[in-house]
Write a protein that holds these residues in place. Structure first.
Motif, PDB file in Angstrom:
ATOM      1  N   LYS A   1      14.057  -4.957  47.270  1.00  7.76           N
ATOM      2  CA  LYS A   1      15.175  -5.288  46.257  1.00  7.76           C
ATOM      3  C   LYS A   1      14.378  -4.515  45.312  1.00  7.76           C
ATOM      4  CE  LYS A   1      15.742  -9.540  47.854  1.00  7.76           C
ATOM      5  NZ  LYS A   1      17.103  -9.841  47.753  1.00  7.76           N
ATOM      6  N   ILE A   2      15.287  -4.080  43.704  1.00  6.75           N
ATOM      7  CA  ILE A   2      14.985  -3.176  42.973  1.00  6.75           C
ATOM      8  C   ILE A   2      13.277  -3.444  42.520  1.00  6.75           C
ATOM      9  CG2 ILE A   2      15.749  -2.290  40.704  1.00  6.75           C
ATOM     10  CD1 ILE A   2      18.733  -4.023  41.335  1.00  6.75           C
TER      11      ILE A   2
ATOM     12  N   ASN B   1      14.990   0.899  33.054  1.00  9.71           N
ATOM     13  CA  ASN B   1      15.897   1.152  34.101  1.00  9.71           C
ATOM     14  C   ASN B   1      17.159   1.958  34.025  1.00  9.71           C
ATOM     15  OD1 ASN B   1      16.791  -0.314  31.897  1.00  9.71           O
ATOM     16  ND2 ASN B   1      17.659  -2.276  33.691  1.00  9.71           N
TER      17      ASN B   1
ATOM     18  N   TYR C   1      17.700   2.746  45.537  1.00  9.95           N
ATOM     19  CA  TYR C   1      18.801   2.041  45.723  1.00  9.95           C
ATOM     20  C   TYR C   1      19.237   3.299  46.551  1.00  9.95           C
ATOM     21  CZ  TYR C   1      23.671   0.138  45.864  1.00  9.95           C
ATOM     22  OH  TYR C   1      24.587   0.169  45.863  1.00  9.95           O
TER      23      TYR C   1
ATOM     24  N   GLU D   1      26.410  -3.699  41.533  1.00  9.82           N
ATOM     25  CA  GLU D   1      26.832  -4.615  40.239  1.00  9.82           C
ATOM     26  C   GLU D   1      25.001  -4.483  39.688  1.00  9.82           C
ATOM     27  OE1 GLU D   1      27.012  -8.507  41.609  1.00  9.82           O
ATOM     28  OE2 GLU D   1      29.630  -7.702  42.514  1.00  9.82           O
ATOM     29  N   GLU D   2      24.001  -4.436  40.421  1.00  7.95           N
ATOM     30  CA  GLU D   2      22.957  -4.244  40.427  1.00  7.95           C
ATOM     31  C   GLU D   2      22.487  -3.249  38.952  1.00  7.95           C
ATOM     32  OE1 GLU D   2      22.109  -4.427  44.381  1.00  7.95           O
ATOM     33  OE2 GLU D   2      23.623  -3.764  42.878  1.00  7.95           O
TER      34      GLU D   2
ATOM     35  N   THR E   1      23.108  -0.136  33.612  1.00 10.44           N
ATOM     36  CA  THR E   1      22.011   0.107  32.901  1.00 10.44           C
ATOM     37  C   THR E   1      23.167   1.442  32.861  1.00 10.44           C
ATOM     38  OG1 THR E   1      21.766   1.039  35.534  1.00 10.44           O
ATOM     39  CG2 THR E   1      20.634  -0.909  34.923  1.00 10.44           C
TER      40      THR E   1
END
Length: 419
Positions: A60-61, A195, A261, A296-297, A301
């Motif tokens: 996960k992030i 972020n 990521y 998408e995450e 940002t």
């Protein structure tokens, strides 16, 4: 006839009773001595089925650091003849909270690369704190091909593995130079979300679609030890439909979650896009931008700025022009923390050292983290480190604060994200 009937009954009755007794005995033996697996055939309990566990579900992030003062991870890269410039840039950027990876590509001689490695190992301050590392396994890097991307990923992986906790990754070259101190930079970054990704980008690729996206190129740097220009294949390809192409500056400041990521690639997008950009002209100007704007995450940002002052010709050419003394005031007025491109030992660098950074005689930039004490028996000053979270921002912090605030508080801030 009647007298014989009881006798006939007795003849078949006794075997029947014996048979029933044996059968009953066998059933009891079977029930009590059978294995649990045999019993399960007749008495199988209902077991709740569990979904299989995949490693991707664990990736996960990562959460951003809660430390009030951030840490930066730098890649500073160069090629043949850049050893001296790289050392100077490294010293001007140095701060004990940060992590550094330096790289001279394979076009530089073995002697030059060994000299850089010795410098990193023997420089007293680096040896004392251990936060500078030379990339020993050098890569061959050509700007117009994907090898610059692979070298950046290589350095980011090293810093992620060996550099401990840090918040942002910044890629620079030996021809870059800071316009603010690290105390200035860390002070301003301590007040913004960690972020955020500072990456100049646009989906309006214009002429680049026909001249960069559709042609197929081969970079000899991927398989050769000798640097040479890329070459083209006559057949062209269509642009991707699974993701949207973006382009922008090759210089950026990327958050740690996005670096994790892009290296782990748990949904495979970073690898898929990397394979496409392996045959893309000037891929450093598109790979990271395309990944971040199709994930998408991370789409929300981005800050559409590369934190650099760069002077381009009009219309822009492949490379910007070299900065000289006449460009000094424009650099200051840009409020950017970095500038490029500088020639080796360009006189304007001395002006930056004296008027913007306040470099000492050794090339380091004073801050809240050290005192210089004269030591008559030593050939270099003895650096007595203070609390490395102590920052001493100056006027450079005011300039940079103005730039960052104007970027993230602008009315069209969100409109400029991945559009």
């Amino acid at each position: 006839m009647d007298t014989n009937k009881p006798q006939k009954k007795k003849k078949w009755f006794l075997p029947l009773v014996v048979s029933l007794l044996l059968s009953t005995l066998l059933i009891f033996i079977t029930v009590f001595t059978s294995s649990s697996s045999s019993s399960a055939i007749f008495y199988r309990p209902r077991v709740k089925k569990h979904l299989p566990h995949f490693v991707e579900s664990k990736l996960k992030i990562s959460e951003t650091s809660k430390n009030p003062v951030p840490r930066l991870a730098y890649l500073i890269s160069g090629s043949v003849g850049d050893g001296g410039s790289l050392k100077r840039t490294l010293k001007a950027l140095y701060h004990p909270r940060n992590q550094y990876a330096v790289h001279l590509d394979l076009e530089a001689s073995a002697e030059e690369r060994l000299d850089l490695a010795r410098f990193v190992k023997e420089e007293p301050l680096f040896a004392k704190l251990g936060n500078v590392r030379a990339m020993v396994r050098a890569n061959l890097v050509t700007y117009r091909g994907p090898t610059m991307v692979t070298n950046t990923l290589h350095a980011a992986a090293i810093l992620l593995k060996e550099g401990g906790e840090w918040d942002w990754f910044i890629n620079l070259s030996a021809s870059d130079y800071p316009l603010v101190t690290q105390d200035d930079l860390l002070h301003v970054l301590s007040s913004i979300p960690r972020n955020l990704n500072f990456i100049e980008h646009t989906s309006d690729i214009g002429w680049k679609e026909d001249q960069r996206a559709k042609p197929v190129i081969i970079d000899p740097g991927l398989y050769s030890r000798q640097k040479s220009d890329v070459f083209w294949i006559s057949q062209k390809r269509s642009v991707p439909t699974a993701y949207k192409l973006f382009t922008g500056s090759a210089w950026m400041m990327l958050s740690r979650p996005f670096i994790e990521y892009i290296l782990w690639g748990w949904d495979n997008l970073p690898r898929t896009v990397l394979m496409y950009y392996a045959n893309f002209l000037s891929s450093p100007e598109g790979y990271f931008h395309t990944v971040i704007c199709n994930a998408e995450e991370f789409q929300n940002t981005t800050v559409n700025h590369d934190l650099h002052f760069i002077s381009w010709d009009n219309p822009p050419k492949q490379h910007p022009h070299f900065l000289v003394m006449d460009d000094f005031q424009r650099m200051v007025d840009s409020n950017a923390p970095f500038a490029r491109k500088f020639g080796r030992n360009e006189s304007v660098l001395d002006k930056i050292d004296s008027e913007l950074l306040g470099c000492n005689a050794d090339g380091y930039v004073p801050g809240g983290w050290f005192n210089t004490q004269a030591n008559g028996s030593a050939t270099v000053p003895d650096y007595s480190l203070k609390n490395i979270t102590t920052l001493r921002p100056g006027v450079g912090a005011q300039r940079l604060k103005h730039l960052v605030t104007s970027l993230i508080s602008a009315e069209d801030f969100h409109a400029k994200q991945c559009t």
